[in-house]
Design a protein around this motif. Structure first.
Motif, mmCIF file in Angstrom:
data_model
loop_
_atom_site.group_PDB
_atom_site.id
_atom_site.type_symbol
_atom_site.label_atom_id
_atom_site.label_comp_id
_atom_site.label_asym_id
_atom_site.label_seq_id
_atom_site.Cartn_x
_atom_site.Cartn_y
_atom_site.Cartn_z
ATOM 1 N N PHE A 1 -117.608 2.759 4.021
ATOM 2 C CA PHE A 1 -116.968 3.270 5.300
ATOM 3 C C PHE A 1 -117.618 4.693 5.512
ATOM 4 C CE2 PHE A 1 -113.361 0.753 3.544
ATOM 5 C CZ PHE A 1 -113.563 -0.354 4.631
ATOM 6 N N THR A 2 -118.018 5.537 4.521
ATOM 7 C CA THR A 2 -118.633 6.699 4.866
ATOM 8 C C THR A 2 -119.909 6.657 5.641
ATOM 9 O OG1 THR A 2 -117.690 7.655 2.886
ATOM 10 C CG2 THR A 2 -119.535 8.958 3.673
ATOM 11 N N ALA A 3 -120.736 5.632 5.228
ATOM 12 C CA ALA A 3 -121.896 5.341 5.754
ATOM 13 C C ALA A 3 -121.690 4.926 7.196
ATOM 14 C CB ALA A 3 -122.652 4.596 5.236
ATOM 15 N N ALA A 4 -120.742 4.330 7.602
ATOM 16 C CA ALA A 4 -120.372 3.810 8.944
ATOM 17 C C ALA A 4 -119.816 4.990 9.752
ATOM 18 C CB ALA A 4 -119.312 2.831 8.829
ATOM 19 N N LEU A 5 -119.123 5.949 9.127
ATOM 20 C CA LEU A 5 -118.732 7.146 9.904
ATOM 21 C C LEU A 5 -119.606 8.103 10.363
ATOM 22 C CD1 LEU A 5 -116.198 8.923 10.761
ATOM 23 C CD2 LEU A 5 -116.284 9.820 8.581
ATOM 24 N N ARG B 1 -126.063 3.715 16.984
ATOM 25 C CA ARG B 1 -124.901 3.794 16.327
ATOM 26 C C ARG B 1 -124.343 2.569 16.158
ATOM 27 N NH1 ARG B 1 -123.362 5.489 21.895
ATOM 28 N NH2 ARG B 1 -123.465 7.581 21.147
ATOM 29 N N TRP B 2 -124.705 1.656 16.858
ATOM 30 C CA TRP B 2 -124.172 -0.019 16.725
ATOM 31 C C TRP B 2 -124.307 -0.397 15.154
ATOM 32 C CZ3 TRP B 2 -120.498 -1.448 19.509
ATOM 33 C CH2 TRP B 2 -120.322 -1.427 20.754
ATOM 34 N N THR B 3 -125.546 0.282 14.555
ATOM 35 C CA THR B 3 -125.612 -0.328 13.204
ATOM 36 C C THR B 3 -124.636 0.224 12.221
ATOM 37 O OG1 THR B 3 -126.805 1.935 12.743
ATOM 38 C CG2 THR B 3 -128.173 0.119 13.702
ATOM 39 N N ALA B 4 -123.681 0.996 12.622
ATOM 40 C CA ALA B 4 -122.361 1.467 11.823
ATOM 41 C C ALA B 4 -121.666 0.216 11.474
ATOM 42 C CB ALA B 4 -121.792 2.269 12.601
ATOM 43 N N LEU B 5 -121.683 -1.120 12.399
ATOM 44 C CA LEU B 5 -121.087 -2.402 12.188
ATOM 45 C C LEU B 5 -121.259 -2.798 10.920
ATOM 46 C CD1 LEU B 5 -121.035 -3.827 15.838
ATOM 47 C CD2 LEU B 5 -119.094 -2.807 14.363
ATOM 48 N N VAL B 6 -122.730 -2.727 10.289
ATOM 49 C CA VAL B 6 -123.097 -3.306 9.178
ATOM 50 C C VAL B 6 -122.373 -2.789 7.856
ATOM 51 C CG1 VAL B 6 -125.219 -3.734 7.786
ATOM 52 C CG2 VAL B 6 -125.434 -3.711 10.242
ATOM 53 N N PRO B 7 -122.286 -1.153 7.741
ATOM 54 C CA PRO B 7 -121.696 -0.793 6.709
ATOM 55 C C PRO B 7 -120.163 -1.068 6.677
ATOM 56 C CG PRO B 7 -122.633 0.951 7.656
ATOM 57 C CD PRO B 7 -123.042 -0.405 8.490
ATOM 58 N N LEU B 8 -119.719 -1.080 7.990
ATOM 59 C CA LEU B 8 -118.321 -1.099 8.079
ATOM 60 C C LEU B 8 -117.764 -2.587 7.880
ATOM 61 C CD1 LEU B 8 -115.593 -0.141 9.498
ATOM 62 C CD2 LEU B 8 -116.272 -0.932 11.701
ATOM 63 N N VAL B 9 -118.756 -3.631 8.091
ATOM 64 C CA VAL B 9 -118.055 -5.126 7.800
ATOM 65 C C VAL B 9 -118.249 -5.174 6.177
ATOM 66 C CG1 VAL B 9 -118.824 -7.367 7.814
ATOM 67 C CG2 VAL B 9 -118.666 -5.924 10.029
ATOM 68 N N ALA C 1 -108.410 7.455 7.014
ATOM 69 C CA ALA C 1 -107.671 6.241 6.721
ATOM 70 C C ALA C 1 -108.362 5.932 5.238
ATOM 71 C CB ALA C 1 -107.263 5.048 7.555
ATOM 72 N N PRO C 2 -109.747 5.496 5.158
ATOM 73 C CA PRO C 2 -110.221 5.109 3.860
ATOM 74 C C PRO C 2 -110.072 6.056 2.975
ATOM 75 C CG PRO C 2 -111.845 4.535 5.887
ATOM 76 C CD PRO C 2 -110.675 5.735 6.364
ATOM 77 N N TYR C 3 -110.234 7.386 2.986
ATOM 78 C CA TYR C 3 -110.150 8.166 2.028
ATOM 79 C C TYR C 3 -108.726 8.385 1.541
ATOM 80 C CZ TYR C 3 -114.652 9.373 4.161
ATOM 81 O OH TYR C 3 -116.041 8.994 4.612
ATOM 82 N N GLY C 4 -107.642 8.144 2.663
ATOM 83 C CA GLY C 4 -106.301 8.254 2.094
ATOM 84 C C GLY C 4 -105.813 7.028 1.089
ATOM 85 N N ILE C 5 -106.380 5.993 1.678
ATOM 86 C CA ILE C 5 -106.115 4.977 0.819
ATOM 87 C C ILE C 5 -106.685 4.969 -0.737
ATOM 88 C CG2 ILE C 5 -106.392 2.420 0.716
ATOM 89 C CD1 ILE C 5 -106.427 2.071 3.875
ATOM 90 N N GLY D 1 -118.168 -2.957 3.999
ATOM 91 C CA GLY D 1 -116.947 -2.107 3.260
ATOM 92 C C GLY D 1 -115.623 -2.872 3.165
ATOM 93 N N LEU D 2 -115.308 -3.770 4.447
ATOM 94 C CA LEU D 2 -114.336 -4.587 4.441
ATOM 95 C C LEU D 2 -114.799 -5.628 3.343
ATOM 96 C CD1 LEU D 2 -113.624 -4.677 8.155
ATOM 97 C CD2 LEU D 2 -112.293 -3.450 6.379
ATOM 98 N N ALA D 3 -115.748 -6.346 3.374
ATOM 99 C CA ALA D 3 -116.046 -7.266 2.460
ATOM 100 C C ALA D 3 -115.998 -7.043 1.009
ATOM 101 C CB ALA D 3 -117.485 -8.015 2.853
#
Length: 697
Positions: free
Chosen positions: A479-483, A494-502, A393-397, A504-506
């Motif tokens: 988002f790529t780093a989180a993936l 793997r829970w550290t993925a929340l940091v780049p995910l949040v 989804a992030p890449y499509g957007i 990326g949204l911000a």
């Protein structure tokens, strides 16, 4: 490696040639010196990947010598047909390897061109000679700053110009000798004709796309419906198709061999099945044509089948990483494409999720019943579609600025149809073709496609896809780093993925709409308001450009009567005002340049005068300046307003044709002798022609 390639092809960085080898040697030396400390050695080897990325990028940019046409040209061409396609309107599209150009002789002829022929004629076979007058132009540039540059892929694919014929080509005999790739192209053509003979409508066009990669005949209605429901990926032969074909061949061959105990007890039928699958997918890859997505998919499947041959696990993230490294080493520019990013994102996410499920269920010794197995399959299809959809989804957007609301549901319903109905029958139809019995499998394929088309149209009409604007490169990197963290980490890390995910949204920027948009040919101009309303200069703007503007900036066309609401056109000059009060004037008359300069803040002239600035201080935009900047967007900041360019300066390799001499016009007396009845302007970039008149105003 990805960071280095991204800096070169995405950020325009061109480091010194010695930098890559120097970093690589230093990394190797440090790792050898730190051989006694495994962790330190691993850390010191990281720069080696960066060095390899720099080296691979330098090699590709050095060896790629595609000549992109420097402007529009009307010319007689002579070349060899390398590919032929037919669209849903019966028109033929030829890919031609040029041998020479005539009347005029181009000083910078492209090596390969793609020409659309609408005139009735006897279709030219693969390898035949193409002779005729055509109108050519270079690949289009970005539609707005930050948009996809359509010159990028043609530069690396070797196609230097696109265009259409002015009349039918001269008849030509079939080639006596075909190269291996031409023979494959001819085989692909023959298979497509046999498919369409059984299924002459849109079902045959989609079936041909699934079997031999020929997508030209798919009607826009079907393609738009599939795109609106997130099913357009089934039209391009990619990892989904390769995996299905490889899996079906392995199951079939292994099942047949297992039926003979004398073979099953003496031979490793699993490896024989893997070899057979590798051979079939290799043939499928050749049949699909020169397609970047198919190439990457085949490399990935080949690595996984190779793992089976050497008794290693096939579905591992290590194999995904090896496949990505090989693709980036062969074609570094592929990293910047949507197909690479989306295919590897989906594959990494699915294999990572499969590994997590395998570890979670490892201790379970519960015997599976038929009902439980069926339930797992159904849940697996749903969860796989959800994971792949979320990963891509992030890449499509980012690339397309659109979201398909029914994408998940449509994929959940359509994937089993393709996996267990359409693709097995497609493989069967290819096997039956030598016996002339392909219709036995093609008719059921048509029934399955009817169901898919009905579903796609229903979903698209109920809730079509919609524009969501741009998310920005920084958000995509997060988002790529989180993936990557979610897919590759097996522990609680793997829970550290929340940091780049949040993060990326911000970092998703708000939709900042420019006040003015200008296409690179100066024919399409749009004034944009704060609420998303847009008024176009043209009553019927270029759909290809306007749709990109609408998606990226979430625009709504202002409706009203008249030629172009908001633009007042008097005496060949059209005027409008931006939301901040800037005056905009447009004309295509050279003699009116002085007037538009004196009465506007932004003067747009759809001609090519030599002057680059207005004496009044207004910003002058002409075809000559647009060659340097590409499409423009008027933006405001604290310092005032500026016209943002879509083409960076200095030019990157795929835009250097913009700095070449402007196309020239054929001498009038010669033009009158060779101009076809259509009366299209005759323009070329020949050094032997009379230079285009471009007087000062």
């Amino acid at each position: 490696m990805m960071i280095a390639i991204g800096l070169v092809f995405g950020a325009g960085w061109r480091p010194a040639v010695w930098l890559g080898p120097a970093i690589g040697l230093a990394s190797l030396g440090g790792s050898i010196a730190g051989a006694g400390w495994p962790f330190l050695r691993s850390v010191l080897l990281v720069p080696l990947g960066f060095a390899l990325g720099l080296f691979a990028s330098w090699v590709e940019l050095t060896v790629t010598r595609t000549t992109l046409l420097s402007g529009d040209a009307t010319v007689r061409i002579v070349g060899r047909v390398g590919l032929r396609e037919q669209d849903d309107r019966g028109r033929y599209r030829y890919t031609i390897d040029l041998e020479r150009t005539e009347r005029p002789t181009l000083s910078r002829p492209p090596e390969r061109v793609r020409v659309l022929v609408s005139s009735r004629h006897a279709p030219l076979s693969i390898g035949a000679r193409y002779e005729g007058v055509v109108r050519l132009r270079p690949p289009a540039g970005p539609a707005f700053p930050g948009a996809y540059d359509f010159a990028f892929m043609p530069f690396f694919d070797g196609t230097g110009a696109f265009g259409y014929s002015l009349g039918p080509p001269e008849p030509s005999e079939a080639a006596a000798n075909l190269s291996f790739m031409e023979w494959i192209a001819d085989l692909r053509l023959g298979m497509g004709e046999r498919i369409r003979a059984v299924l002459p409508d849109e079902r045959g066009a989609v079936t041909a796309a699934l079997i031999n990669g020929e997508r030209a005949g798919i009607p826009d209605e079907i393609e738009n419906a599939l795109r609106a429901t997130g099913l357009a990926h089934v039209l391009s032969i990619s990892g989904f198709h390769m995996a299905l074909v490889a899996g079906m061949v392995m199951v079939l061959v292994r099942s047949v061999l297992a039926a003979f105990p004398s073979i099953a007890l003496r031979w490793q039928v699993r490896k024989i099945a893997a070899l057979a699958a590798l051979f079939v997918t290799g043939f499928y890859f050749l049949l699909a044509g020169d397609n970047a997505a198919t190439e990457r998919s085949f490399i990935m499947i080949a690595i996984m089948l190779g793992a089976v041959l050497v008794d290693r696990p096939a579905l591992t993230l290590r194999n995904v990483a090896i496949a990505a490294l090989l693709v980036m080493a062969i074609s570094p520019h592929a990293l910047m494409t949507a197909t690479f990013q989306m295919s590897f994102a989906a594959t990494a996410a699915l294999i990572g999720a499969y590994g997590a499920y395998a570890r979670w269920s490892r201790g379970s010794e519960e015997e599976g019943t038929s009902f439980r197995t069926l339930l797992l399959v159904i849940v697996g299809v749903f969860v796989s579609s959800m994971i792949a959809g979320a990963a891509t989804a992030p890449y499509g957007i980012y690339h397309f600025q659109r979201v398909a609301p029914f994408g998940l549901l449509a994929n959940v319903l359509a994937t089993p149809i393709f996996s267990f109905w359409i693709m097995p029958l497609a493989l069967a139809s290819v096997c039956l073709m030598p016996f002339g019995l392909e219709y036995l499998a093609l008719h059921p394929i048509g029934w399955g496609l009817d169901l898919v088309f009905w579903m796609a149209k229903s979903f698209a009409n109920t809730l079509p896809d919609y524009a969501v604007g741009q998310i920005g490169a920084r958000s995509l990197l997060c988002f790529t780093a989180a993936l990557l963290l979610l897919s590759f980490c097996q522990s609680r890390l793997r829970w550290t993925a929340l940091v780049p995910l949040v993060l990326g949204l911000a970092l998703i920027p708000p939709t900042l709409r420019p006040e003015l948009l200008v296409s690179e040919d100066a024919k399409d101009v749009a004034v944009v308001f704060e609420d998303g309303r847009v008024i176009h200069l043209q009553k019927r703007p270029n759909r290809f450009i306007s749709k990109q503007w609408d998606r990226a900036f979430e625009l709504n066309v202002a409706r009203g009567k008249g030629r172009s609401p908001g633009f007042e056109c008097v005496d060949k000059i059209c005027r409008a005002q931006t939301r901040s009060g800037l005056r905009v004037a447009w004309t295509d008359q050279l003699e009116r340049i002085g007037e538009v300069c004196d009465t506007a803040d932004v003067a747009i002239v759809a001609r090519a005068p030599r002057m680059k600035a207005c004496r009044s201080g207004a910003r002058l935009v002409t075809l000559r300046t647009l060659r340097e900047t590409g499409a423009l967007a008027l933006e405001r900041d604290d310092a005032g307003w500026r016209l943002a360019a879509s083409v960076p300066s200095p030019f990157e390799e795929w835009n250097r044709h913009r700095a070449e001499p402007w196309p020239e016009r054929q001498a009038r007396e010669t033009f009158d002798r060779v101009r076809p009845k259509t009366g299209a302007p005759f323009v070329s970039d020949s050094a032997e022609s009379v230079r285009r008149g471009d007087p000062e105003p």
